[in-house]
Design a protein around this motif. Structure first.
Motif, PDB file in Angstrom:
ATOM      1  N   SER A 145       0.825  -1.212   0.000  1.00 29.11           N
ATOM      2  CA  SER A 145       0.000   0.000   0.000  1.00 29.11           C
ATOM      3  C   SER A 145       0.856   1.256   0.000  1.00 29.11           C
ATOM      4  N   LYS A 146       1.884   1.280   0.809  1.00 31.14           N
ATOM      5  CA  LYS A 146       2.770   2.441   0.874  1.00 31.14           C
ATOM      6  C   LYS A 146       3.500   2.633  -0.452  1.00 31.14           C
TER       7      LYS A 146
ATOM      8  N   LYS B 227       1.142   4.075  -3.088  1.00 28.10           N
ATOM      9  CA  LYS B 227       0.755   5.456  -2.792  1.00 28.10           C
ATOM     10  C   LYS B 227       1.897   6.441  -3.011  1.00 28.10           C
TER      11      LYS B 227
ATOM     12  N   PRO C 127      -6.383   7.260  -7.233  1.00 28.43           N
ATOM     13  CA  PRO C 127      -6.315   7.640  -5.822  1.00 28.43           C
ATOM     14  C   PRO C 127      -7.510   7.056  -5.080  1.00 28.43           C
ATOM     15  N   PRO C 128      -7.434   6.807  -3.830  1.00 25.34           N
ATOM     16  CA  PRO C 128      -6.341   7.164  -2.932  1.00 25.34           C
ATOM     17  C   PRO C 128      -5.211   6.136  -2.873  1.00 25.34           C
ATOM     18  N   ARG C 129      -5.338   5.013  -3.572  1.00 26.07           N
ATOM     19  CA  ARG C 129      -4.271   3.998  -3.535  1.00 26.07           C
ATOM     20  C   ARG C 129      -3.015   4.442  -4.286  1.00 26.07           C
TER      21      ARG C 129
ATOM     22  N   ARG D 196      -0.945   7.925  -6.203  1.00 30.13           N
ATOM     23  CA  ARG D 196      -0.871   9.387  -6.215  1.00 30.13           C
ATOM     24  C   ARG D 196      -1.714   9.923  -7.368  1.00 30.13           C
TER      25      ARG D 196
END
Length: 123
Positions: free
Chosen positions: A78-79, A82, A103-105, A107
């Motif tokens: 996830s990080k 993103k 988004p939101p997953r 940018r």
């Protein structure tokens, strides 16, 4: 019957994609099943390791590069999604597994480079 013609990407588009990847601050390579079908393990491993590119396998892309490779970000999926400013898709597409690249997953300003998975199937 003659072989079908070989279709290649526009050289200018390839140069632009390479430049985009080179200037990325947080690149991410996403490896899909098309990479396995294409038997591109060695080439992808060389790309990832020689340019220190973090990678994330899709569920069907696991095994192209081992999960315990130091550049694997699977544990922080996830990080990684993103934070990536440029994503190189190899043998996969932005479907529900990858949240359609939205988004939101991802940018809002992420740049996506896709190596068509159809090539791996001979299309």
């Amino acid at each position: 019957c003659p072989d079908p013609p070989l279709t290649l990407a526009d050289p200018a588009a390839v140069r632009q994609a390479v430049q985009t990847l080179r200037t990325a601050k947080r690149p991410l390579v996403i490896i899909g099943k098309g990479s396995a079908y294409a038997r591109a393990e060695h080439e992808i491993h060389r790309l990832v390791t020689s340019h220190y590119l973090p990678f994330l396998p899709t569920p069907m892309g696991k095994g192209v590069i081992t999960d315990d490779h130091p550049l694997s970000v699977a544990a922080a999926r996830s990080k990684a999604l993103k934070k990536a400013d440029v994503v190189l898709l190899l043998g996969t597409r932005l479907n529900w597994i990858l949240h359609f690249g939205k988004p939101p997953r991802f940018r809002p300003d992420v740049k996506i480079i896709q190596l068509c998975e159809e090539l791996a199937r001979g299309g």
